[in-house]
Write a protein that holds these residues in place. Structure first.
Motif, PDB file in Angstrom:
ATOM      1  N   ALA A  62      12.356 -58.835  -4.181  1.00  0.00           N
ATOM      2  CA  ALA A  62      12.228 -58.144  -5.446  1.00  0.00           C
ATOM      3  C   ALA A  62      11.629 -56.493  -4.539  1.00  0.00           C
ATOM      4  N   LEU A  63      10.475 -56.917  -3.533  1.00  0.00           N
ATOM      5  CA  LEU A  63       9.716 -55.890  -3.226  1.00  0.00           C
ATOM      6  C   LEU A  63      10.482 -55.347  -2.048  1.00  0.00           C
ATOM      7  N   ASN A  64      11.235 -55.963  -1.235  1.00  0.00           N
ATOM      8  CA  ASN A  64      12.119 -56.103   0.006  1.00  0.00           C
ATOM      9  C   ASN A  64      13.123 -54.772  -0.535  1.00  0.00           C
ATOM     10  N   LEU A  65      13.800 -54.730  -1.820  1.00  0.00           N
ATOM     11  CA  LEU A  65      14.525 -53.996  -2.947  1.00  0.00           C
ATOM     12  C   LEU A  65      14.449 -53.094  -2.812  1.00  0.00           C
ATOM     13  N   ILE A  66      12.782 -52.857  -3.518  1.00  0.00           N
ATOM     14  CA  ILE A  66      11.862 -51.862  -4.078  1.00  0.00           C
ATOM     15  C   ILE A  66      11.522 -50.917  -2.533  1.00  0.00           C
ATOM     16  N   SER A  67      11.416 -51.551  -1.376  1.00  0.00           N
ATOM     17  CA  SER A  67      11.162 -50.906  -0.260  1.00  0.00           C
ATOM     18  C   SER A  67      12.358 -49.930   0.055  1.00  0.00           C
ATOM     19  N   ILE A  68      14.066 -50.619  -0.034  1.00  0.00           N
ATOM     20  CA  ILE A  68      14.879 -49.774   0.013  1.00  0.00           C
ATOM     21  C   ILE A  68      15.176 -48.642  -0.854  1.00  0.00           C
ATOM     22  N   ILE A  69      15.216 -49.055  -1.913  1.00  0.00           N
ATOM     23  CA  ILE A  69      15.073 -48.315  -2.458  1.00  0.00           C
ATOM     24  C   ILE A  69      14.593 -46.631  -2.895  1.00  0.00           C
ATOM     25  N   GLN A  70      13.589 -47.078  -2.765  1.00  0.00           N
ATOM     26  CA  GLN A  70      12.103 -45.854  -2.412  1.00  0.00           C
ATOM     27  C   GLN A  70      12.176 -45.362  -0.900  1.00  0.00           C
ATOM     28  N   ARG A  71      12.644 -45.718   0.174  1.00  0.00           N
ATOM     29  CA  ARG A  71      12.843 -45.595   0.968  1.00  0.00           C
ATOM     30  C   ARG A  71      14.024 -44.047   0.923  1.00  0.00           C
ATOM     31  N   ASN A  72      15.395 -44.884   0.874  1.00  0.00           N
ATOM     32  CA  ASN A  72      16.120 -43.410  -0.246  1.00  0.00           C
ATOM     33  C   ASN A  72      15.457 -42.369  -0.473  1.00  0.00           C
ATOM     34  N   LYS A  73      15.563 -42.783  -1.680  1.00  0.00           N
ATOM     35  CA  LYS A  73      14.507 -41.550  -2.422  1.00  0.00           C
ATOM     36  C   LYS A  73      13.938 -41.164  -1.572  1.00  0.00           C
ATOM     37  N   GLY A  74      13.181 -41.286  -0.232  1.00  0.00           N
ATOM     38  CA  GLY A  74      11.854 -40.091   0.071  1.00  0.00           C
ATOM     39  C   GLY A  74      11.150 -40.861  -0.230  1.00  0.00           C
ATOM     40  N   ASN A  75      10.644 -41.335  -0.953  1.00  0.00           N
ATOM     41  CA  ASN A  75       9.256 -42.796  -1.498  1.00  0.00           C
ATOM     42  C   ASN A  75       8.797 -42.866  -0.841  1.00  0.00           C
ATOM     43  N   LEU A  76       8.314 -42.767   0.722  1.00  0.00           N
ATOM     44  CA  LEU A  76       8.063 -43.269   2.225  1.00  0.00           C
ATOM     45  C   LEU A  76       6.933 -44.234   2.281  1.00  0.00           C
ATOM     46  N   GLU A  77       6.118 -43.560   1.653  1.00  0.00           N
ATOM     47  CA  GLU A  77       4.963 -44.513   0.883  1.00  0.00           C
ATOM     48  C   GLU A  77       5.307 -45.537   0.138  1.00  0.00           C
ATOM     49  N   GLU A  78       5.608 -45.338  -0.200  1.00  0.00           N
ATOM     50  CA  GLU A  78       6.204 -46.790  -1.601  1.00  0.00           C
ATOM     51  C   GLU A  78       6.420 -47.557  -0.464  1.00  0.00           C
ATOM     52  N   ALA A  79       7.280 -46.930  -0.314  1.00  0.00           N
ATOM     53  CA  ALA A  79       8.331 -47.865   0.877  1.00  0.00           C
ATOM     54  C   ALA A  79       7.926 -48.857   1.726  1.00  0.00           C
ATOM     55  N   GLU A  80       6.602 -48.294   2.317  1.00  0.00           N
ATOM     56  CA  GLU A  80       6.037 -48.737   2.879  1.00  0.00           C
ATOM     57  C   GLU A  80       5.029 -49.989   2.893  1.00  0.00           C
ATOM     58  N   THR A  81       4.161 -49.155   1.723  1.00  0.00           N
ATOM     59  CA  THR A  81       3.396 -50.768   0.082  1.00  0.00           C
ATOM     60  C   THR A  81       4.629 -51.262   0.760  1.00  0.00           C
ATOM     61  N   ALA A  82       5.534 -51.525  -0.463  1.00  0.00           N
ATOM     62  CA  ALA A  82       6.435 -52.428  -1.267  1.00  0.00           C
ATOM     63  C   ALA A  82       6.521 -53.696   0.372  1.00  0.00           C
ATOM     64  N   ILE A  83       7.074 -52.799   1.237  1.00  0.00           N
ATOM     65  CA  ILE A  83       7.555 -53.679   2.880  1.00  0.00           C
ATOM     66  C   ILE A  83       6.853 -54.863   2.991  1.00  0.00           C
ATOM     67  N   LYS A  84       5.416 -53.705   3.643  1.00  0.00           N
ATOM     68  CA  LYS A  84       4.701 -54.629   3.846  1.00  0.00           C
ATOM     69  C   LYS A  84       4.263 -55.955   3.504  1.00  0.00           C
ATOM     70  N   GLU A  85       4.119 -55.550   1.659  1.00  0.00           N
ATOM     71  CA  GLU A  85       3.845 -56.921   0.844  1.00  0.00           C
ATOM     72  C   GLU A  85       5.015 -57.797   0.884  1.00  0.00           C
ATOM     73  N   ALA A  86       6.248 -58.054   0.504  1.00  0.00           N
ATOM     74  CA  ALA A  86       7.318 -58.208   0.695  1.00  0.00           C
ATOM     75  C   ALA A  86       7.336 -59.315   2.630  1.00  0.00           C
ATOM     76  N   LEU A  87       6.859 -58.824   3.684  1.00  0.00           N
ATOM     77  CA  LEU A  87       6.955 -59.443   5.018  1.00  0.00           C
ATOM     78  C   LEU A  87       5.614 -60.627   5.071  1.00  0.00           C
ATOM     79  N   ASN A  88       4.554 -59.907   4.233  1.00  0.00           N
ATOM     80  CA  ASN A  88       4.043 -61.085   4.170  1.00  0.00           C
ATOM     81  C   ASN A  88       4.068 -62.213   3.813  1.00  0.00           C
ATOM     82  N   LEU A  89       4.277 -62.012   2.149  1.00  0.00           N
ATOM     83  CA  LEU A  89       5.528 -63.116   1.776  1.00  0.00           C
ATOM     84  C   LEU A  89       6.160 -63.569   2.810  1.00  0.00           C
ATOM     85  N   ARG A  90       7.487 -63.242   3.043  1.00  0.00           N
ATOM     86  CA  ARG A  90       7.969 -64.131   4.312  1.00  0.00           C
ATOM     87  C   ARG A  90       7.405 -64.253   5.407  1.00  0.00           C
TER      88      ARG A  90
END
Length: 123
Positions: free
Chosen positions: A69-97
Motif C-alpha cells: 500500500a505504501l509503495n502504491l501511495i508513493s507512486i500516486i503521490q509522485r505522479n500527482k506532484g506531491n513529492l514529499e508525501e511520496a518520499e515519506t511513503a516510499i521510505k517507510e515501504a523500503l524499510n519494511l521490504r
C-alpha cells in the motif's frame, strides 16, 4: 494420545491464519488492485483506495500488505506532484521490504525512491 493430538491441533490452528484473516487479506488485495487500476485515470480515487488498504493492513499488522500500500501511495503521490508525501511513503515501504529480505520488493521500492529523488532534484 488424545492430548498429543489436541496439542498438535492447537499448534496448527494458532500457526495458520484464520479464514477471517485470509478474507481480510484478500479484501486488501482487491482494494489495492482497484487503486492500481485507477491510478492512471483517477489518481485521487486511487489514493483513497490505497489509503483504505493501508489502514486495513495496519489493523491486521500485515507488514507485507502495508508495504504494498505504501509503495502504491508513493507512486500516486509522485505522479500527482506531491513529492514529499511520496518520499515519506516510499521510505517507510523500503524499510519494511528490507525486513522481508525479498530482493524483488526492495528493488521495486528503490526504483520508485530513485524516481522520487530525481524529481525532487536530489542527486
Amino acid at each position: 494420545m488424545k492430548r498429543l493430538f489436541f496439542l498438535f491441533l492447537l499448534i496448527h490452528l494458532s500457526a495458520s491464519p484464520t479464514s477471517a484473516q485470509q478474507a481480510s487479506g484478500k479484501r486488501i488485495d482487491q482494494i489495492l488492485s482497484i487503486g492500481l487500476s485507477l491510478q492512471p485515470v483517477n489518481p485521487d480515487s486511487a489514493l483513497k483506495y490505497s489509503q483504505q488498504a493501508l489502514f486495513l493492513a495496519k489493523q491486521m499488522a500485515d507488514k507485507q500488505r502495508i508495504s504494498h500500500a505504501l509503495n502504491l501511495i508513493s507512486i500516486i503521490q509522485r505522479n500527482k506532484g506531491n513529492l514529499e508525501e511520496a518520499e515519506t511513503a516510499i521510505k517507510e515501504a523500503l524499510n519494511l521490504r528490507r525486513q522481508f529480505r525479498s530482493d524483488s520488493l526492495v528493488v521495486s521500492s528503490l526504483i520508485n525512491y530513485g524516481a522520487v529523488s530525481q524529481e525532487m532534484g536530489d542527486n
